[in-house]
Design an enzyme around this catalytic site. Structure first.
Site, mmCIF file in Angstrom:
data_model
loop_
_atom_site.group_PDB
_atom_site.id
_atom_site.type_symbol
_atom_site.label_atom_id
_atom_site.label_comp_id
_atom_site.label_asym_id
_atom_site.label_seq_id
_atom_site.Cartn_x
_atom_site.Cartn_y
_atom_site.Cartn_z
ATOM 1 N N ARG A 1 0.820 -1.218 0.000
ATOM 2 C CA ARG A 1 0.000 0.000 0.000
ATOM 3 C C ARG A 1 0.847 1.257 0.000
ATOM 4 O O ARG A 1 0.384 2.329 -0.408
ATOM 5 C CB ARG A 1 -0.998 -0.044 1.157
ATOM 6 C CG ARG A 1 -2.048 -1.144 0.939
ATOM 7 C CD ARG A 1 -3.096 -1.158 2.030
ATOM 8 N NE ARG A 1 -2.567 -1.475 3.337
ATOM 9 C CZ ARG A 1 -2.377 -2.718 3.800
ATOM 10 N NH1 ARG A 1 -2.666 -3.752 3.059
ATOM 11 N NH2 ARG A 1 -1.896 -2.923 5.008
ATOM 12 N N GLU B 1 4.871 -9.844 14.727
ATOM 13 C CA GLU B 1 4.278 -10.300 15.983
ATOM 14 C C GLU B 1 4.566 -11.807 16.168
ATOM 15 O O GLU B 1 4.918 -12.248 17.247
ATOM 16 C CB GLU B 1 2.775 -10.021 15.949
ATOM 17 C CG GLU B 1 2.122 -10.141 17.300
ATOM 18 C CD GLU B 1 0.640 -9.842 17.231
ATOM 19 O OE1 GLU B 1 0.174 -9.401 16.170
ATOM 20 O OE2 GLU B 1 -0.022 -10.082 18.248
HETATM 21 P P1 AMP Z 1 4.596 -2.393 11.572
HETATM 22 O O1 AMP Z 1 5.822 -3.015 10.975
HETATM 23 O O2 AMP Z 1 4.075 -3.117 12.764
HETATM 24 O O3 AMP Z 1 4.768 -0.903 11.812
HETATM 25 O O4 AMP Z 1 3.434 -2.553 10.500
HETATM 26 C C1 AMP Z 1 3.345 -1.685 9.421
HETATM 27 C C2 AMP Z 1 2.969 -2.419 8.173
HETATM 28 O O5 AMP Z 1 1.897 -3.329 8.399
HETATM 29 C C3 AMP Z 1 2.500 -1.436 7.132
HETATM 30 O O6 AMP Z 1 3.070 -1.819 5.887
HETATM 31 C C4 AMP Z 1 0.989 -1.550 7.127
HETATM 32 O O7 AMP Z 1 0.496 -1.591 5.808
HETATM 33 C C5 AMP Z 1 0.686 -2.844 7.851
HETATM 34 N N1 AMP Z 1 -0.234 -2.672 8.993
HETATM 35 C C6 AMP Z 1 0.066 -2.841 10.292
HETATM 36 N N2 AMP Z 1 -1.014 -2.675 11.066
HETATM 37 C C7 AMP Z 1 -2.031 -2.370 10.242
HETATM 38 C C8 AMP Z 1 -3.427 -2.062 10.441
HETATM 39 N N3 AMP Z 1 -3.984 -2.038 11.666
HETATM 40 N N4 AMP Z 1 -4.183 -1.789 9.362
HETATM 41 C C9 AMP Z 1 -3.619 -1.796 8.125
HETATM 42 N N5 AMP Z 1 -2.336 -2.079 7.876
HETATM 43 C C10 AMP Z 1 -1.530 -2.360 8.910
#
Ligand code: AMP
Length: 174
Positions: free
Chosen positions: A62, A99
């Protein structure tokens, strides 16, 4: 809150328990389908970084949408940061923690000129692992990360803690 942030919030769909139980998925499809709001978002990002970056890097998948539109609007090139195995060689790869388990991101080793200033773009900043891995990749490939820009920051997940010393900005923070 700015008018743009209100608009973005109003075009964001929250989907409980997707793609797995306990996750509240933030879906920006309504925003992308709304031409004036999508344009206002891209214009805002492009204006804020005008003159400060040489190239835009978007994170699969995205981050490609806002990133590529922003690059076009700024008259800059766009670099893909992709999930492992999608880019042809030569690439750099960085593993990072999810996670449950790990994931790997890649970037072309020819993506950046030495010292090119890079704007990293994604839709959501959650735990910050994806953005941190992307910054490491950009710098390994010879770029310099100017800032990380996302549409939405989930501040309760403390993603900024994984990005010490980095400029991080979000259109909407919850
Ligand atoms: P993080 O590495 O945990 O910061 O996760 C970020 C990535 O996961 C991004 O590329 C987002 O597109 C996706 N992502 C994480 N949480 C969500 C959420 N609640 N809704 C949509 N996309 C998410």
């Amino acid at each position: 809150m700015t008018g743009l942030a209100d608009l973005v919030r109003s075009r964001m769909r929250e989907v409980p328990d997707f793609p797995k139980p306990g996750v509240q998925f933030k879906d920006f499809s309504p925003l992308l389908a709304d031409a004036p709001v999508f344009a206002a978002l891209v214009d805002d990002v492009a204006t804020r970084y005008s003159g400060r970056v040489d190239v835009v890097a978007g994170i699969e998948a995205r981050g490609f949408i806002l990133g590529a539109a922003t690059a076009y609007r700024m008259g800059l090139g766009f670099v893909q940061v992709r999930k492992v195995g999608k880019l042809p060689p030569e690439t750099y790869a960085v593993d990072y923690e999810l996670e449950y388990g790990t994931a790997t991101l890649e970037v072309s080793s020819h993506a950046f000129g030495p010292g090119q200033r890079v704007l990293v773009v994604d839709d959501v900043l959650a735990t910050g692992g994806t953005a941190a891995a992307t910054c490491e990749l950009v710098e390994r490939a010879g770029g310099v990360v100017t800032a990380i820009e996302c549409i939405l920051e989930l501040s309760f997940l403390h993603g900024r803690d994984r990005l010490p010393g980095r400029e991080v900005s979000a259109v909407v923070t919850v």
